[in-house]
Design an enzyme around this catalytic site. Structure first.
Site, PDB file in Angstrom:
ATOM      1  N   ASP A 450     -11.423  -9.738  14.235  1.00  0.00           N
ATOM      2  CA  ASP A 450     -10.881  -8.804  15.219  1.00  0.00           C
ATOM      3  C   ASP A 450      -9.397  -9.088  15.456  1.00  0.00           C
ATOM      4  OD1 ASP A 450     -10.820  -6.847  17.177  1.00  0.00           O
ATOM      5  OD2 ASP A 450     -12.445  -7.681  18.373  1.00  0.00           O
ATOM      6  N   ASP A 518     -14.583   1.349  19.371  1.00  0.00           N
ATOM      7  CA  ASP A 518     -15.438   0.770  20.412  1.00  0.00           C
ATOM      8  C   ASP A 518     -16.222   1.849  21.144  1.00  0.00           C
ATOM      9  OD1 ASP A 518     -14.880  -1.878  19.984  1.00  0.00           O
ATOM     10  OD2 ASP A 518     -13.187  -1.938  21.360  1.00  0.00           O
TER      11      ASP A 518
HETATM   12  C1  GLA Z   1     -12.861  -5.680  20.541  1.00  0.00           C
HETATM   13  C2  GLA Z   1     -13.863  -5.171  19.539  1.00  0.00           C
HETATM   14  C3  GLA Z   1     -15.252  -5.182  20.135  1.00  0.00           C
HETATM   15  C4  GLA Z   1     -15.597  -6.565  20.615  1.00  0.00           C
HETATM   16  C5  GLA Z   1     -14.549  -7.062  21.587  1.00  0.00           C
HETATM   17  C6  GLA Z   1     -14.779  -8.507  21.956  1.00  0.00           C
HETATM   18  O1  GLA Z   1     -12.695  -4.779  21.584  1.00  0.00           O
HETATM   19  O2  GLA Z   1     -13.526  -3.882  19.082  1.00  0.00           O
HETATM   20  O3  GLA Z   1     -16.207  -4.737  19.200  1.00  0.00           O
HETATM   21  O4  GLA Z   1     -15.689  -7.426  19.510  1.00  0.00           O
HETATM   22  O5  GLA Z   1     -13.239  -6.949  21.048  1.00  0.00           O
HETATM   23  O6  GLA Z   1     -13.849  -8.993  22.849  1.00  0.00           O
END
Ligand code: GLA
Length: 692
Positions: A450, A518
């Site tokens: 990420d 997300d």
């Molecule tokens: C980002 C990702 C999510 C999750 C969060 C965790 O927003 O897109 O899927 O992994 O971080 O903090």
């Protein structure tokens, strides 16, 4: 032969299965574009070049340079802006040599007076219509550095046409990949990211058509950049109907220094032309990415379970064990432990950078959870965010100078994070070491990488060419991932950046799939996936079925609709399974099962958009067909049966669910089923297999 060179006319003809690309040198040695479109013979290409040259003679600024430079009467978008040691700018081309080898063309020039070598690279392949281009600059002298104020990977020129339109995606966090299609304005239109990552606001690709292309008909020119940092593509059009674009890494205002002997190489910018509409362009990109970009295209994308939406930061080992047991019962293949397993990371303000299991949550380390996940028959995956740090972390307290920063400026935080300067070799080396140990010392088969921070105060104190960090950070991210893949061949990697903030051909060359957004609300996801699929293939698109009501939008959807939407990508499940009814869990298991049978068709087949909310996939051998249809809202809709495409009219196809046998001709002309019921959030999944 895929590349021909005519020495007398100094002209190159590049051929792909369905297209040709032609360029030549003009009398000043400048590389001029001649043609990008349907196949031409060498004779046709030469004649066209003569006509183009005659026209160009009448223009003060003929344009159409393969890499547009400054100098003379040029006033278009420059692809290359340089300033030499004595403050002189621009380029005067002098052709040096050319080389053709295995579908690869290199044309090398130098400036007539200054020690700057410019090599244009082209690559064509026998099984793809994409043409990959990049540029390599070299300082060949002993004297002062040359300042590079802009270096694009390529300029692309289109034939003069009325009514050019531009297609691209825009977005933001939770609303990525929204497709836009409208007139290409006369003047210049810039698509860009200044964020240090590919970004949510746009995505580094575009399509241009002459205003008349449809899904299945008409000429479309397109290009996609293989770069995961800041980027800029400037499209242009003038009153003479001329249009094109130039694009590459970096955004305006960054400069790089080329010292004696230095080389600067751009990422690839691939172009793809089709005469058969937007659908053919998308299928062309999907094919190209599967065959020539993805590191392991044939690897099966596992059905993941990821508890992030269920738990966010609030969990312990017992809860993850509970969820793992539930996940295994619905057919999950990989169980992924998301954020908050390490350091003091029990909220988003602390611990990022301290990559050891949180001792309160995992008193005996990750071993017991991994063992149990594997005992349940699943692989284990884990979340990391290697490029960022919370100031409240041991890592930052020990190494406050490891982050991007500028003395005398504040260190702006976002999500309580700063960005580690991975351009620094020591920081990159440290990052690789802990990732290598994490993956090597635990049975981890899946890494979710990420990146939740855009760059700010992007300085590199003490470095004499600090803007390099915008390039070197990304290159070192690539190098770390490449090294991890090489040393851990079974490792599956999912890219992510606050949802879909870093999706591009550069990332897809080293990760297996990416997290598209997300936002997992199925209704919103239909539009996100529609935009995503314009260029990127379904096998790369992570898509979870989650809870109802949805955690971001509070909208409710039937379990069937949530699964059907996610089955158009690399399916995962992301809900709180403790709260799902027995009925929904049984349905989930059935959908996962159905998806696994359809997965090779959806991931490996040709994708036809039957409309913005209906997609059909046909396997390469034409024997299997999957159709997914959605209706986010029934308002004003009439239930019309959906006509299929790409089938053999003489063949018959059996519906896997009902056993009914349909004639190809009937499916092609009258469609399948009676259309969707008049409810919001309805959907259909049909899997047909050819019977004769
Ligand atoms: C980002 C990702 C999510 C999750 C969060 C965790 O927003 O897109 O899927 O992994 O971080 O903090």
């Amino acid at each position: 032969m895929s590349i021909l060179f005519d020495a007398r006319d100094r002209l190159w003809l590049l051929r792909t299965p369905a297209t040709s690309y032609v360029l030549c040198l003009d009398e000043d040695d400048a590389p001029r574009h001649v043609h990008w479109g349907p196949r031409l013979t060498l004779d046709q290409a030469k004649r066209l070049a003569e006509l183009r040259a005659a026209l160009a003679d009448t223009e003060a600024d003929p344009g159409g340079e393969e890499l547009s430079v400054e100098g003379g009467l040029r006033y278009g978008v420059p692809s290359l802006i340089v300033r030499y040691g004595d403050a002189t700018r621009g380029v005067e081309w002098r052709f040096l040599r050319q080389r053709i080898e295995d579908g690869h063309l290199e044309i090398v020039f130098t400036d007539r007076r200054y020690p700057l070598e410019i090599a244009l690279h082209y690559r064509v392949r026998e099984d793809s219509d994409a043409i990959e281009r990049h540029v390599v600059l070299r300082h060949t002298g002993q004297g002062p550095s040359i300042e590079i104020l802009r270096l694009d990977s390529a300029a692309w020129t289109l034939p003069p046409r009325p009514g050019y339109r531009l297609s691209h995606v825009v977005g933001e966090w939770g609303k990525e990949f929204q497709l836009q299609r409208g007139a290409l304005a006369c003047g210049e239109t810039t698509l860009t990211s200044r964020a240090g990552i590919t970004g949510h606001a746009g995505n580094p690709w575009l399509m241009v058509d002459a205003g008349e292309a449809t899904e299945e008909h008409g000429e479309v020119w397109s290009a996609a950049l293989a770069w995961s940092g800041s980027w800029r593509i400037t499209a242009f059009r003038d009153l003479k109907g001329r249009a094109g674009w130039s694009g590459g890494f970096g955004h305006e205002g960054l400069t790089w220094r080329l010292a004696s002997g230095d080389v600067l190489e751009t990422p690839a910018f691939a172009g793809l032309y089709s005469a058969d509409g937007f659908g053919a362009i998308s299928r062309g990109w999907h094919d190209h990415i599967r065959k020539h970009v993805l590191p392991a295209p044939d690897r099966v994308r596992p059905v993941v379970y990821n508890a992030w939406e269920a738990t966010e930061f609030d969990y312990d080992e017992a809860l993850q064990l509970d969820l793992a047991a539930r996940a295994s019962r619905i057919g999950i293949e990989t169980f992924v432990l998301d954020d908050a397993w390490f350091g003091t990371r029990t909220h988003d303000a602390a611990g990022l950078g301290d990559w050891w299991p949180n001792p309160d949550r995992f008193p005996k380390g990750l071993g017991p959870l991994i063992d149990e996940v594997r005992r349940l028959g699943m692989d284990f995956g884990i979340w990391v965010e290697p490029e960022a740090v919370n100031p409240d972390s041991d890592l930052y307290r020990r190494n406050p100078d490891w982050v991007l920063h500028t003395p005398g400026r504040r260190r702006t935080e976002s999500r309580n994070q700063l960005v580690l300067n991975l351009a620094r070799p020591d920081v990159a080396e440290w990052t690789h070491a802990w990732l290598d140990a994490l993956v090597g010392e635990n049975e981890i088969s899946f890494l979710k990488w990420d990146m939740n921070r855009s760059f700010s105060e992007a300085g590199w104190p003490g470095h004499d060419d600090p803007d390099r960090l915008w390039i070197d950070h990304v290159r070192n991210v690539y190098a770390i991932i490449d090294r991890l893949r090489a040393d851990h061949p079974g490792l599956f990697i999912e890219g992510c950046a606050g949802g879909g903030g870093r999706v591009d051909l550069g990332m897809l060359a080293r990760v297996d799939q990416v997290w598209a957004s997300d936002n997992t609300d199925a209704a919103e996801r239909v539009a996100i996936q529609h935009g995503y699929g314009q260029i990127y293939p379904a096998c790369t698109m992570g898509a979870w079925a989650t809870d109802s009501p949805n955690s971001m939008t509070a909208r409710t959807h039937w379990v069937r609709y949530r699964f059907h939407v996610s089955m158009a990508g690399a399916l995962g499940v992301g809900g709180d399974l403790r709260a799902w009814s027995e009925d929904d869990l049984a349905w989930a298991a059935a959908f996962v099962e159905q998806y696994k049978r359809a997965r090779p068709v959806v991931h490996g087949g040709a994708q036809y958009r039957l409309g913005p909310e209906a997609t059909q996939y046909v396997s390469a051998d034409g024997r299997e067909v999957v159709v997914l249809t959605y209706q986010p809202s029934a308002l004003g809709r009439t239930p019309i049966p959906l006509r299929l495409t790409g089938l053999d009219p003489a063949a018959r196809y059996r519906d896997q669910a009902t056993g009914d046998v349909h004639h190809g001709a009937v499916l092609l002309t009258h469609g399948v089923g009676a259309g969707l019921m008049p409810f919001d959030g309805t959907s259909e999944f049909v899997h047909l297999t050819r019977v004769d």
